[in-house]
Structures are given as C-alpha cells and as structure tokens.
Write an enzyme that holds these catalytic residues in place. Sequence first.
Site, PDB file in Angstrom:
ATOM      1  CG  LEU A 278       4.886   4.757   7.502  1.00  0.00           C
ATOM      2  CD1 LEU A 278       3.564   4.048   7.719  1.00  0.00           C
ATOM      3  CD2 LEU A 278       5.476   5.215   8.828  1.00  0.00           C
TER       4      LEU A 278
ATOM      5  CB  ALA B 180      -0.917   0.022   1.219  1.00  0.00           C
ATOM      6  CG  PHE B 181      -0.243   5.746  -0.297  1.00  0.00           C
ATOM      7  CD1 PHE B 181      -1.434   5.582   0.379  1.00  0.00           C
ATOM      8  CD2 PHE B 181       0.465   6.920  -0.116  1.00  0.00           C
ATOM      9  CE1 PHE B 181      -1.911   6.570   1.222  1.00  0.00           C
ATOM     10  CE2 PHE B 181      -0.008   7.920   0.727  1.00  0.00           C
ATOM     11  CZ  PHE B 181      -1.201   7.733   1.399  1.00  0.00           C
ATOM     12  CE  LYS B 182      -2.054   5.263   5.172  1.00  0.00           C
ATOM     13  NZ  LYS B 182      -3.047   5.009   4.112  1.00  0.00           N
ATOM     14  CG  ASP B 183       5.002  -0.164   2.116  1.00  0.00           C
ATOM     15  OD1 ASP B 183       5.030  -0.277   3.358  1.00  0.00           O
ATOM     16  OD2 ASP B 183       4.573  -1.061   1.355  1.00  0.00           O
TER      17      ASP B 183
END
Length: 497
Positions: free
Chosen positions: A117, A111-114
């Site tokens: 993060l 997911a784009f949070k990577d």
Amino acid sequence: MRYLSTRDTNKRVTASQAIAKGLSEDGGLFVPEILTNLSANAIESLLPMSYQQRAVYIMGGYLGDFTAAEITSYAERAYSAPGFDDSAIAPVHTLDEDIHFLELWHGPTCAFKDMALQMLPHLLTATLEKTGEKKSACILVATSGDTGKAALEGFRDVDRTKILVFYPDSGVSDIQKLQMTTQLGSNVGVCAVRGNFDDTQTGVKQIFSDREIIRELEGEGYMLSSANSINWGRLLPQIVYYVSAYCDLVNQKKIKLEDKINVCVPTGNFGNILAAYYAKNMGLPIDKLICASNENDVLTDFIKTGAYDKNRDFYTTISPSMDILVSSNLERLLFDLSDKDSHIINSYMRSLSDNGSYAVSADLHAKISSTFWAGCCSDEKTKKVIEATFKKYGYLIDTHTAVAFDVLNHYRHDTGDMTPAVVVSTANPYKFCDSVLSAIGTEYKEKGLGLIEKLAEETGTTPPKPLVDLKGRRERFDDVISKEEMALALKAFLGSK
Ligand SMILES: *Cc1c(COP(=O)(O)O)cnc(C)c1O
C-alpha cells in the site's frame, strides 16, 4: 504483458487497466497472461542490488505500459526513510541456523500491508493518466484493522484521490483503532460501523454494486476504487520481498545460490502466500509453501482434502487479520493450477456463492498437495509460541507471526523436512500489545497507548516510532454508524471539503 480475467479468458487488458479496474466486470480477478522468468543468472544479478532496485526489476516485467524511469521513481518514493525505519526495507532476521524471519513490518503502519500500500497509490494515480481517466479516484475500504490504516497512510494527500475507511466498532485492537482515528491528511475519512467485519465488508460491497450511487458519484467527478488485496497492484509488490529475502540469504551465506528454501505464511485472504507461489513459479528456488491459519481453519481443510467449505463457525481470535472464511485470492491459484480454465473456475465460484462450498477435482487437489502444506494454531498455542520464542531467543513476535512459526514446527515434526525455512513476519508485536503481554505472562491494567509502555518495560524492546507518536495525537474521527448508513456517510464525505 496482458492480463486475463479468471472467469473469462477472452478478455485481455493492460496492466494499468487491470489496476484501475481492480476487479473484472465478470466478477473474476485479473492475472498476468504469463509469469516472467527468473533464472539463476537473473537472481545472481539481483544480489548486489538494493530493495528498491530489486523491486524495479521484478515489477518492471509486469508493467508493460509503465517506463523504467516511472517504476524507479515509485520504488524510491514508496520504500524510503522515514516511512521505513530499516534501510533493508524487508530485512531477514535469522533466529536459528535454518529458520529465518522475513520482517515485513518496518513501514509506516507496522504491518505487512505497507509493502503493497505504499506502492499502490503511485500505480493507481499513474493509471488515471495512462487510461485517460478524467475523474478522481475514491478509494473505499472495509478493514479488520491493518489494511485500513495502511491504505490511509498510503493515500494520504495523494492528488486526485480521496479515501474513506470503514472499520467494525467491535473487532479491532485499541492500537489499531487509534492509528485510524488519528489519521492525518486532507483527503481521508474514517468511520466505525456497528457490528463485525462481515457487516462492514457487506456494506462496502453493496455500495460497489449500487449503480445509482455509482452514477451519482460519477456526476460529481469520482470513480469508486478498491485498495483491497484482489487488486493486482497490491499483489505485484509482494512478489518482490520473496525474491529479495532469497538474495539476502545468499548474500549472508545462509544458503547457496540455487539452494531450495521453504516459506511459511500466516494466511487470511491468500494474497501474501499467492505472491510466494508466483515467485516460485517464476523460478525462485522455493520448495514447499506452508499455509498457516488460526482457528478459522477453512484453508487447512481445503489444502488437506480439496473441499472448500465456509459453512462453519466464525471465530474471533487474537490474530484478527486472519479471521476470514472466504479467501478471495485462492481463485487465482485455482485458475493457474487448472491450466487457465475459466469454465472450471466459474463452476467452483458459483457453487461457493450458492452453497458456500465446492470440491476441486482429484487431479487439481494432487497439484495443490505437491506444492502446499497447511496447518492451524489455536489462540492458546499462539501465546505459548510467543512466550517460548521470547524466552529462548529474546525475539518478540506478534500473534500472526506466531501462528506461522507454530505451523512450521508442526510441518517439520510431521514431515522431517528440515529445508531452510523463511517464516513471514507480518506485524510488529506492538500492534497487538494486549495479546503479546498476556502471552508473556504479564498482568496489566493499562489500556490503549499505556500498553505500549508496559510492553517496552516488560520486554526491554523498543516500540516502533509510528506507534509511540500516536501519543498526544488528536482523535479526528469519532463517527459510529449503522451498516445502513454507510452510503450516506460516503456522500457526506465526498460532499465535504
Ligand atoms: C493481512 C494480514 C495477514 C493475512 O494476509 P493475506 O494476504 O490476507 O493472506 C496476516 N497477518 C497480518 C498481520 C495481516 O495484516
């Protein structure tokens, strides 16, 4: 470069202070004093560069107390194989002549949070050194699914950090849950909380404002820290992929240098689309920013009318990462558009906490409307879009991305504006197998990981390795607690090992 609080402009802190603190003591969010300038010449110089090099260029302008060598080393470690399965890191997939999908889910948790993060732990541990902090960081996360896993993966086995993630026991997908409960690493903890995301988030906020707990943790050598998207260290890496996508489109001759593009973003906490807004104001040729919501359409109403009102029903949808009624990062936009007037921001935010609503001035609303357009999409329509996109193009998209694609079509139909558009694709469809399977009209009995094989079989697509690898992993964390027990769980977590 210094940072201001949206609620007190007399305060000035360095980049590392802003990242270490996360949130300002006055409740405001940190914003850069000015945006760096991205000229056409600068964009041209970025064309031959790798994603990592572009990241160093963009981020370097905002991280005054970090050296170029430091940022280069973070970018190389954050954005690399095998964590990312595509050497472009954030590749652009062209669907049609003038519709492009920016795929932000090639990282370790799909997911784009990577994108942020994988970077934040490098920034945060360096800030501990730079600010002379002796304590270790204890990262507390309340998650509706994607953030928790991405934060666990980013901080796993990172020196001087421990991370504890709370997720609502009802409210995350089977795959999201397995991703978290099987997490590897010696400094991680995961705990289910009875209730919904709001209960979990409220519990975490209570811990953050509990002076007694904070003092106790300090005595044990820990400072509480947040990996939430209010942290500048999460926003900054997100500016990079907009610039990078623009460069890729120029390189692929889909657009010419200085041509305008529109960007359409599936939005929850307003972090992703705010990064696009900053990229635009730095000088990236973006024309319209299209804000896409699901049935939780508080932002659609706000952008259309100028009145923000969270007093409304909350819906649990098939695009759960956008199920949100208070979009924290909107405060940064309002601050910017009101010419950095912290008095105005304080009055809006006081009204939001007292009444659950506020209305911006006509002048401010006019500024919002000139840049933003907004629309929303039901679950039923979301599934139709997934099915139609797969049938017509053989391209499988997840529920969040489908919301954005639908809203883009809506925008084009309403306005006739056919400017080349980038649809931001925020999750791999395999993260939401059940909804995607039902969207393409498949009946299924499978659960959990069985859904991954079923979706692969039905669509002839390849599931991402991090999700396939969940098979055979031991579930390490099976605690389910009540909201009232969260502080105790934190103490037990820090006391162990
Ligand atoms: C977090 C998330 C969003 C929403 O992003 P914001 O920055 O909170 O607006 C959209 N899609 C997916 C898949 C997400 O994980």
